[in-house]
Write a protein that holds these residues in place. Sequence first.
Motif, short mmCIF file in Angstrom:
data_model
loop_
_atom_site.label_atom_id
_atom_site.label_comp_id
_atom_site.label_asym_id
_atom_site.label_seq_id
_atom_site.Cartn_x
_atom_site.Cartn_y
_atom_site.Cartn_z
N ASP A 34 -2.15 47.10 1.29
CA ASP A 34 -0.83 47.52 0.85
C ASP A 34 0.11 46.32 1.06
N ALA A 35 0.75 45.85 -0.01
CA ALA A 35 1.61 44.67 0.11
C ALA A 35 2.80 44.76 -0.84
N ASP A 36 3.96 45.11 -0.32
CA ASP A 36 5.22 45.03 -1.07
C ASP A 36 5.15 45.55 -2.50
N GLY A 37 4.99 46.83 -2.67
CA GLY A 37 5.02 47.43 -4.00
C GLY A 37 3.71 47.40 -4.75
N MET A 38 2.64 46.97 -4.11
CA MET A 38 1.33 46.94 -4.74
C MET A 38 0.28 47.34 -3.72
N ILE A 39 -0.69 48.14 -4.17
CA ILE A 39 -1.82 48.48 -3.31
C ILE A 39 -3.11 48.25 -4.07
N SER A 40 -4.18 48.15 -3.31
CA SER A 40 -5.52 48.12 -3.89
C SER A 40 -6.27 49.31 -3.32
N VAL A 41 -6.88 50.08 -4.22
CA VAL A 41 -7.73 51.19 -3.81
C VAL A 41 -9.12 50.93 -4.38
N SER A 42 -10.13 51.44 -3.70
CA SER A 42 -11.49 51.21 -4.20
C SER A 42 -12.37 52.41 -3.91
N ARG A 43 -13.44 52.45 -4.67
CA ARG A 43 -14.47 53.46 -4.47
C ARG A 43 -15.79 52.81 -4.87
N ASP A 44 -16.77 52.94 -4.01
CA ASP A 44 -18.10 52.35 -4.26
C ASP A 44 -18.02 50.86 -4.55
N GLY A 45 -17.10 50.16 -3.86
CA GLY A 45 -16.99 48.72 -4.00
C GLY A 45 -16.26 48.24 -5.25
N LYS A 46 -15.68 49.17 -6.01
CA LYS A 46 -14.95 48.80 -7.23
C LYS A 46 -13.48 49.10 -7.01
N SER A 47 -12.60 48.13 -7.28
CA SER A 47 -11.20 48.31 -6.95
C SER A 47 -10.30 48.39 -8.17
N ILE A 48 -9.16 49.02 -7.95
CA ILE A 48 -8.07 49.11 -8.92
C ILE A 48 -6.80 48.79 -8.15
N MET A 49 -5.95 47.95 -8.70
CA MET A 49 -4.66 47.69 -8.08
C MET A 49 -3.61 48.55 -8.77
N LEU A 50 -2.69 49.08 -7.98
CA LEU A 50 -1.59 49.88 -8.49
C LEU A 50 -0.30 49.16 -8.10
N CYS A 51 0.57 48.92 -9.08
CA CYS A 51 1.81 48.17 -8.86
C CYS A 51 2.98 49.02 -9.31
N GLU A 52 3.97 49.15 -8.45
CA GLU A 52 5.12 49.98 -8.76
C GLU A 52 6.10 49.25 -9.67
N GLY A 53 6.06 49.63 -10.95
CA GLY A 53 7.08 49.24 -11.91
C GLY A 53 7.17 47.82 -12.40
N GLU A 54 6.45 46.86 -11.85
CA GLU A 54 6.68 45.47 -12.22
C GLU A 54 5.61 44.84 -13.11
N GLN A 55 4.40 45.27 -13.03
CA GLN A 55 3.34 44.63 -13.79
C GLN A 55 2.65 45.65 -14.69
N GLY A 56 2.28 45.22 -15.87
CA GLY A 56 1.57 46.09 -16.78
C GLY A 56 2.49 47.05 -17.51
N VAL A 57 1.88 47.97 -18.23
CA VAL A 57 2.62 48.96 -19.00
C VAL A 57 2.04 50.34 -18.69
N ALA A 58 2.86 51.37 -18.86
CA ALA A 58 2.38 52.73 -18.66
C ALA A 58 1.43 53.12 -19.79
N GLY A 59 0.55 54.04 -19.52
CA GLY A 59 -0.33 54.59 -20.55
C GLY A 59 -1.59 53.80 -20.83
N VAL A 60 -2.04 52.97 -19.92
CA VAL A 60 -3.28 52.21 -20.09
C VAL A 60 -4.47 53.16 -20.05
N TRP A 61 -5.49 52.88 -20.83
CA TRP A 61 -6.75 53.61 -20.78
C TRP A 61 -7.76 52.73 -20.05
N LEU A 62 -8.48 53.31 -19.12
CA LEU A 62 -9.41 52.55 -18.29
C LEU A 62 -10.76 53.25 -18.28
N TRP A 63 -11.82 52.52 -18.62
CA TRP A 63 -13.17 53.05 -18.60
C TRP A 63 -13.75 52.88 -17.20
#
Length: 121
Positions: A34-63
């Motif tokens: 957890d670092a200043d508006g961004m976190i990394s979560v993982s399951r089974d060794g595979k991670s996803i970063m979540l960023c509050e409002g600053e990076q990327g766009v809403a509505g992404v599709w992820l396989w």
Amino acid sequence: MALIENVTPILRVENLEASRGYYIQMLGFSLDWDADGMISVSRDGKSIMLCEGEQGVAGVWLWIGVDDADVFFAEFSARGAQIRNPPQNFSWTYEFEVEDPHVLRVGSEPKSRPADGVFKA
């Protein structure tokens, strides 16, 4: 020759605390950092970063490829995850969709039965 070590998606979220709870409690991920508006979560060794409002766009599709989509569907449903589409069989995959507000397409190898899935955009 240089090799790619990892590809980690960064998903934009409006409320990091709500998204943290959703990924950990509903989808079974663990918090990596957890670092200043961004976190990394993982399951089974595979991670996803979540960023509050600053990076990327809403509505992404992820396989998210899994070994058994039925097992994940049962787990996510039991935890109360928002299921967009139940498991369907396509010629290329057997998958279901979860909303978070992104669309997470969780799938495994197609079933041997006919491919009768209807894709929802």
